[in-house]
Enzyme design. Structure first.
Site, mmCIF file in Angstrom:
data_model
loop_
_atom_site.group_PDB
_atom_site.id
_atom_site.type_symbol
_atom_site.label_atom_id
_atom_site.label_comp_id
_atom_site.label_asym_id
_atom_site.label_seq_id
_atom_site.Cartn_x
_atom_site.Cartn_y
_atom_site.Cartn_z
ATOM 1 C CG HIS A 340 -1.704 1.247 1.432
ATOM 2 N ND1 HIS A 340 -2.655 1.637 0.524
ATOM 3 C CD2 HIS A 340 -1.706 2.185 2.417
ATOM 4 C CE1 HIS A 340 -3.228 2.756 0.939
ATOM 5 N NE2 HIS A 340 -2.660 3.113 2.092
ATOM 6 C CG ASN A 341 -0.400 5.025 0.161
ATOM 7 O OD1 ASN A 341 -1.052 4.909 -0.872
ATOM 8 N ND2 ASN A 341 -0.844 5.683 1.211
ATOM 9 C CD GLU A 370 -2.110 2.672 -3.441
ATOM 10 O OE1 GLU A 370 -3.224 3.206 -3.597
ATOM 11 O OE2 GLU A 370 -1.684 2.327 -2.323
ATOM 12 C CG ASP A 372 -1.633 7.246 -4.519
ATOM 13 O OD1 ASP A 372 -2.160 6.288 -5.091
ATOM 14 O OD2 ASP A 372 -1.814 7.513 -3.319
ATOM 15 C CG HIS A 385 -0.784 9.903 0.854
ATOM 16 N ND1 HIS A 385 -1.018 9.781 2.208
ATOM 17 C CD2 HIS A 385 -1.837 9.300 0.245
ATOM 18 C CE1 HIS A 385 -2.152 9.140 2.402
ATOM 19 N NE2 HIS A 385 -2.656 8.845 1.224
ATOM 20 C CD GLU A 419 -5.900 4.400 -6.413
ATOM 21 O OE1 GLU A 419 -6.762 5.292 -6.568
ATOM 22 O OE2 GLU A 419 -6.168 3.192 -6.333
#
Length: 784
Positions: A340-341, A370, A372, A385, A419
């Site tokens: 995650h992230n 991931e 973003d 983030h 994302e």
């Protein structure tokens, strides 16, 4: 910021000798460049390298890197297999005045470092290199005075790393303890130093007895121990009477195990069954040190110990170490190691974003990362983030790192979970970077150009990178030939977006549809086309998914939503995961990058259970334990009942036909358990062992031994723990060693986690924890 390299004129690494420049300054930069710095360290004028890496070489050379206020000393001592400087002078090494070479994972070239690339205008990248440590310690970036010096340092350090890696555990222990004990580093150890060493080794021993052992080992009667004398002293300390007793139980003369006696041991103690005879010959040939013993097919005590401490004697079944599972099933049939992230190496609000997060995740076998992505300056997308103070990194650097490290640990496919928050223009840049940087690694069409009926397998997708994200069209439409080309790409996107909005579920009101349509950014067709087998769709209900979605469409669930679904419709969730991929991610309230327990989501068959991999703890122990098997490939085949499209399994209410099993674990003894607080030389641990089971809720439990007072060196428990497990196929076994403290919480010493189905039975030492177990599992065993 000047760093003097070691003042020795050569670096000895195994059988190779490399020349080092005699007083050439080496500049240094740090990944954590905002760390506080202490006043500059002043060395003496003597050109020699002191113990523990503290230099006595003189002076400071001129600093040409613009960090004049940030000075320190770095010294490499190859004889001691460590490097470092005064703890006040080197922030990256501040926890210790020296760092063991065994703490180093690898050495990278300068162009692979984000920080050094940012300093490229001041230093040629070829002059830089990065020391990468095991675990979560920050990297150390260094810049030498010349390309030649940088090459010498890189080659020399890497040779030392390879040399230490090739040493077996006992050789490392012998070397490390001697270096710790020899306080003045004169190559000899006095009895006073031996007494200090005993405290470091967690040994509380009568002084007279210790002196007797010391005199017995001092063959030269010099009053000190050197070389082989220390080895003899060390052997007298490390004798294992419980192992000797086990050996003598099967040996008729107490000196050796004959072939038949060793076969008896393998059958009775190790539960090897019919293969024991052939296995005994193989093990003797492999682990018996004497050639005469091998010829006579006998195993000495030394050979017996070598076997017990080998991979063949490990609690982790060696047959589960390589790829042993069927890798030809569709992707949704596997647990997939997921992050995650991934770009964060700190917290979710102010933490650092770094390509190092991707490198570390991929090197530990993670297969879903991931990304973003947001609009960045100068038309270049950035990764961070969103709407937080986390630092930003260029998207193209992330893609380059993924392309370089994707398949260093595992050949099985890597999933990029995008994302996308970018404008049309920067989405085109994203698509171009993915295509140009990843090249043939990127999967941009179906494998055979035909419409599939199920997801491809990890075997079929070897060394391929897949994009997971939003998609304008269905896979079927992508594969169909267009009869008419739209007038423009923008018109095509608008038409596709309208079609997508019309297909939204009826639960949404017209007002909410209009609001969503206005706020939703237009998806760039070139980026949409790169999403093939992993189209991201919103989850509304299991019924809606069955009626509207296809097998190549995947949904993401927050941890709270997934927990709720498991409780309310556990079996439906299991069935959903038999045909479609699910991704679970941590709550947005976990701003400290903490993790949830992944086990409950694996129990429901969720494939991509994403964790903050930068955060150590129980949750990451479970993740590492599950994915330790199958060559650490990042893919683990789910149990049959989680792959059956007619399964009746409910993770909250598991019932037959699953057969419960009983596990008996005798915790026998330990050896050389590390001190928790190394600053307190006089303190000795009071160790206890906790055995934990993680699985379905009914199976999750723990038991622990009593503690052994003041003995971290060779504690003996001899206690048997018993567990009744309803669904062993889902169970993970975790061993935890703690230091008992009646005034506060017990301090953590170490842990080891492995899947139930990868556990060997028998008498098993586990060297990484310093423990000796005896395990037995089966459906007929009884805790009474």
């Amino acid at each position: 910021m000047s760093f003097w390299p070691m003042s020795r004129c050569q670096l000895v690494a195994g059988s190779q000798v490399l020349p080092l420049p005699e007083q050439a300054p080496c500049h240094a930069a740090y990944e954590n460049s905002n760390d506080s710095w202490h006043p500059e360290f002043q060395g003496s004028a003597s050109p020699c390298t002191k113990a523990l890496g503290v230099p006595a070489c003189g002076g400071w050379g001129p600093s040409s890197c613009g960090f004049r206020e940030k000075k320190g000393v770095l010294v490499l001592d190859p004889q001691l297999l460590q490097f470092g400087g005064p703890s006040s002078s080197v922030p990256a090494l501040a926890s210790s005045p020296a760092v063991s070479i065994s703490d180093v994972d690898t050495v990278r070239e300068g162009h692979e470092s984000e920080l050094l690339r940012n300093l490229a205008e001041e230093f040629p990248l070829e002059q830089g290199f990065t020391i990468v440590f095991h675990g979560r310690r920050s990297n150390l970036d260094l810049v030498a005075n010349s390309v030649e010096e940088a090459q010498i340092w890189m080659q020399g350090l890497q040779l030392l790393v390879d040399f230490v890696t090739s040493m077996d555990q006992q050789e490392r222990l012998d070397h490390d303890w001697f270096q710790h004990g020899d306080k003045n580093q004169d190559g000899r150890m006095s009895f006073g130093e031996v007494q200090r060493l005993l405290h470091l080794m967690n040994v509380e021993m009568d002084q007279d007895h210790a002196f007797q052992l010391f005199q017995r080992a001092d063959a030269s009667q010099s009053g000190t121990l050197e070389g082989e004398e220390f080895v003899e002293f060390y052997k007298s300390l490390t004798q294992r009477p419980e192992v000797q007793e086990l050996f003598e139980k099967f040996s008729s003369d107490g000196q050796k195990l004959t072939l038949l006696e060793f076969v008896d041991f393998l059958q009775e103690e190790q539960k090897e069954g019919e293969r024991a005879s052939d296995l005994a010959l193989e093990l003797i040939d492999c682990y018996e040190p004497s050639d005469s013993g091998k010829l006579r097919h006998v195993l000495s005590m030394d050979g017996f110990l070598s076997y017990l401490y080998s991979k063949d004697g490990d609690i982790f079944n060696p047959t589960c170490l390589p790829i042993y599972q069927d890798m030809t099933q569709p992707l949704n049939q596997y647990y997939i190691s997921s992050s995650h992230n991934t770009y964060l190496v700190g917290d979710q609000l102010c933490g650092q974003s770094s390509v190092e997060g991707y490198i570390r995740a991929l090197k530990r076998g993670c297969r879903c990362v991931e990304v973003d992505i947001w609009d960045g300056p100068s038309g270049e997308p950035i990764v961070y983030h969103g709407h937080t103070l986390t630092s930003r990194i260029p998207f193209k650097d992330v893609v380059a790192a993924i392309g370089q490290y994707a398949f260093q640990t595992s050949d099985y496919p890597v999933i990029l979970s995008l994302e996308n928050h970018c404008s049309w223009e920067q989405q085109e840049i994203i698509a171009r970077h993915l295509t140009e940087i990843l090249g043939n690694q990127l999967l941009s069409s179906t494998l055979d150009g035909q419409l599939p009926t199920q997801l491809p397998s990890p075997e079929e997708l070897q060394r391929k990178i897949l994009v997971k994200g939003k998609k304008l069209k269905t896979l079927e439409e992508d594969l169909e030939e267009e009869e008419e080309e739209p007038e423009s790409e923008l018109e095509e996107a608008e038409l596709q977006l309208e079609a997508q909005m019309e297909s939204e579920p009826q639960e949404l009101s017209p007002r909410s549809k209009d609001k969503k349509k206005k706020s939703k950014p237009i998806l760039c067709p070139s980026l949409s086309a790169l999403v093939v087998y992993l189209k991201a769709v919103t989850f509304y209900s299991f019924t809606h998914s069955r009626e509207h979605y296809r097998f190549y469409e995947t949904s993401s669930f927050s941890e709270a939503k997934a927990k709720s679904l498991i409780k309310e419709a556990g079996n439906e969730f299991v069935l959903h995961n038999t045909w479609q991929l699910s991704r679970v991610y941590p709550s947005g309230l976990r701003t400290d990058s903490s993790n949830y327990n992944p086990q409950e989501f694996w129990n429901a068959g969720c494939q991509m259970v994403a964790l903050n991999m930068q955060t150590a703890g129980l949750e990451m122990d479970l993740c590492d334990g599950l994915f330790r098997q199958n060559a650490g490939s990042g893919y683990v085949l789910k149990p049959d009942f989680l792959r059956d499209t007619q399964s009746s399994f409910h993770p909250e209410r598991p019932i037959s036909p699953f057969k419960a099993q009983t596990l008996l674990i005798q915790v026998i003894s330990g050896q050389q358990l590390p001190k928790v607080d190394k600053t307190k030389e006089e303190s000795i641990v009071d160790p206890l062992v906790r055995v934990e089971i993680f699985g379905v809720r009914q199976d999750t439990t723990r038991q622990e031994t009593s503690y052994v007072e003041n003995n971290g060196f060779n504690p003996y428990w001899g206690q048997t723990l018993c567990f009744r497990v309803l669904v062993p196929e889902l169970a993970l076994l975790r061993f935890v060693v703690k230091d008992y403290d009646w005034k506060s919480r017990n301090d953590f010493i170490g842990q080891y986690t492995l899947p139930w189905n990868c556990m060997q039975q028998g008498s098993i030492p586990y060297p990484d924890l310093g423990l000796h177990f005896r395990t037995n599992s089966g459906s007929k065993a009884d805790c009474n």
